[in-house]
Write an enzyme that holds these catalytic residues in place. Structure first.
Site, PDB file in Angstrom:
ATOM      1  N   PRO A  14       0.821  -1.219   0.000  1.00 28.10           N
ATOM      2  CG  PRO A  14      -0.183  -1.169   2.106  1.00 28.10           C
ATOM      3  CD  PRO A  14       0.573  -2.056   1.174  1.00 28.10           C
TER       4      PRO A  14
ATOM      5  CD  GLU B 258       0.762  -4.315  10.610  1.00 28.14           C
ATOM      6  OE1 GLU B 258       0.741  -3.136  10.211  1.00 28.14           O
ATOM      7  OE2 GLU B 258      -0.261  -5.011  10.735  1.00 28.14           O
TER       8      GLU B 258
ATOM      9  NE  ARG C  44      -7.787  -6.369 -20.748  1.00 34.24           N
ATOM     10  CZ  ARG C  44      -7.731  -5.174 -21.327  1.00 34.24           C
ATOM     11  NH1 ARG C  44      -6.820  -4.300 -20.983  1.00 34.24           N
ATOM     12  NH2 ARG C  44      -8.584  -4.850 -22.276  1.00 34.24           N
TER      13      ARG C  44
ATOM     14  CG  ASP D 225      -8.723  -1.421 -23.254  1.00 29.70           C
ATOM     15  OD1 ASP D 225      -9.508  -2.349 -23.465  1.00 29.70           O
ATOM     16  OD2 ASP D 225      -7.675  -1.522 -22.619  1.00 29.70           O
TER      17      ASP D 225
HETATM   18 CL1  6GU Z   1      -0.284  -3.799  -3.306  1.00 31.10          CL
HETATM   19  N1  6GU Z   1      -1.029  -4.352  -0.847  1.00 31.10           N
HETATM   20  C1  6GU Z   1      -1.779  -4.142   0.244  1.00 31.10           C
HETATM   21  N2  6GU Z   1      -1.599  -4.926   1.307  1.00 31.10           N
HETATM   22  N3  6GU Z   1      -2.698  -3.202   0.295  1.00 31.10           N
HETATM   23  C2  6GU Z   1      -2.863  -2.456  -0.788  1.00 31.10           C
HETATM   24  C3  6GU Z   1      -2.123  -2.612  -1.937  1.00 31.10           C
HETATM   25  C4  6GU Z   1      -1.192  -3.587  -1.937  1.00 31.10           C
HETATM   26  N4  6GU Z   1      -2.509  -1.706  -2.850  1.00 31.10           N
HETATM   27  C5  6GU Z   1      -3.451  -1.014  -2.263  1.00 31.10           C
HETATM   28  N5  6GU Z   1      -3.681  -1.447  -1.026  1.00 31.10           N
END
Ligand code: 6GU
Length: 260
Positions: A88, A115, A157, A172
């Site tokens: 994230p 984590e 794809r 697309d």
């Molecule tokens: Cl790649 N991993 C996690 N754990 N949460 C996320 C993410 C990735 N992308 C957005 N939220």
């Protein structure tokens, strides 16, 4: 393209046997290899995590299994793969990003849980291969597995021969140039009447110019509703590339939009 996926949940990737991607694998266009991170642990409990230095909640993935997994998966290759770490805290994963990855011969996706992974893992990998951290959106998943599915599907794809209709990926959007970054408008198929609703008559007219114009206008309307910032961006940067009727509709939609 070869894609190695390292995870503590190899079963999570069963969907990669289905549909488009399953067929691409059977056809030899895609070589997807799954690896269980726990096979590089050496203790009786196959431990992959430990408590964080400095304290705090949750667990952190230990560097040792990751280091050995990456060494093993990349051993003996002439050229290293690109290592993609879904997290994230990564840079945003976009269609442009996917296009770039689709030109690589070999990707390794490393799925973190808990984590996150000890920060020395990517730092060490970077000594031997390009590494990028990517996020699929502004929300928090429980682990990188579902993000990896998203990345693999988006990249796959785009590979030559993966889509049934080779045009669908490049086309697309029916639009080109300045209109490329708009949302798609509505689509219809038979029957022409269904539960009291008709297909817009222009689509049955056979007038290809009128159909294209209608589709551009519907795309502008849909974008105004669902992604107003994309429309403001178009107006600010590429107004001069639009046809008159598109420009007129764009100005009308901008006036109706709640301003900031
Ligand atoms: Cl790649 N991993 C996690 N754990 N949460 C996320 C993410 C990735 N992308 C957005 N939220």
């Amino acid at each position: 393209m070869r894609i190695d996926i390292i995870t503590i949940f190899p079963d999570y990737f069963a969907p990669l046997e289905l549909s488009l991607i399953g067929k691409a694998r059977a056809a030899g266009i895609l070589d997807i290899r799954l690896h269980d991170l726990r096979s590089w642990t050496h203790d009786r409990h196959s431990t992959v995590d430990d408590t964080p230095y400095g304290g705090g909640p949750g667990m952190v993935m230990k560097p040792q299994p990751w280091g050995e997994a990456l060494d093993s998966v990349t051993a003996g290759a002439d050229a290293p793969p690109r290592l993609v770490l879904p997290t994230p805290s990564g840079t945003p994963f976009t269609q442009e990003h996917a296009k770039r990855l689709s030109r690589e011969p070999w990707l390794v996706l490393a799925c973190g849980r808990y984590e996150g992974v000890d920060a020395r893992v990517p730092a060490d990998a970077e000594r031997r291969m390009p590494v990028e951290e990517v996020s699929i959106g502004d929300y928090v998943l429980a682990g990188g597995e579902s993000a990896t599915l998203v990345i693999v599907e988006t990249v796959s794809r785009l590979l030559p021969g993966v889509l049934g209709n080779a045009e669908s990926a490049v086309q697309d959007s029916f639009a080109s140039g300045a209109m490329e970054n708009l949302l798609e408008g509505p689509v219809y198929t038979k029957p022409a009447q269904w539960r009291g609703q008709e297909v817009p008559p222009v689509l049955l007219s056979g007038d290809h110019g009128a159909v294209d114009r209608w589709r551009r206008h519907e795309a502008l309307r849909k974008t105004a509703r669902n992604r107003p910032e994309l429309l403001r961006e178009l107006a600010a940067r590429r107004m001069d590339e639009l046809e008159r009727s598109d420009r007129e509709l764009l100005l009308e939609l901008l006036e109706q939009m709640p301003g900031e």
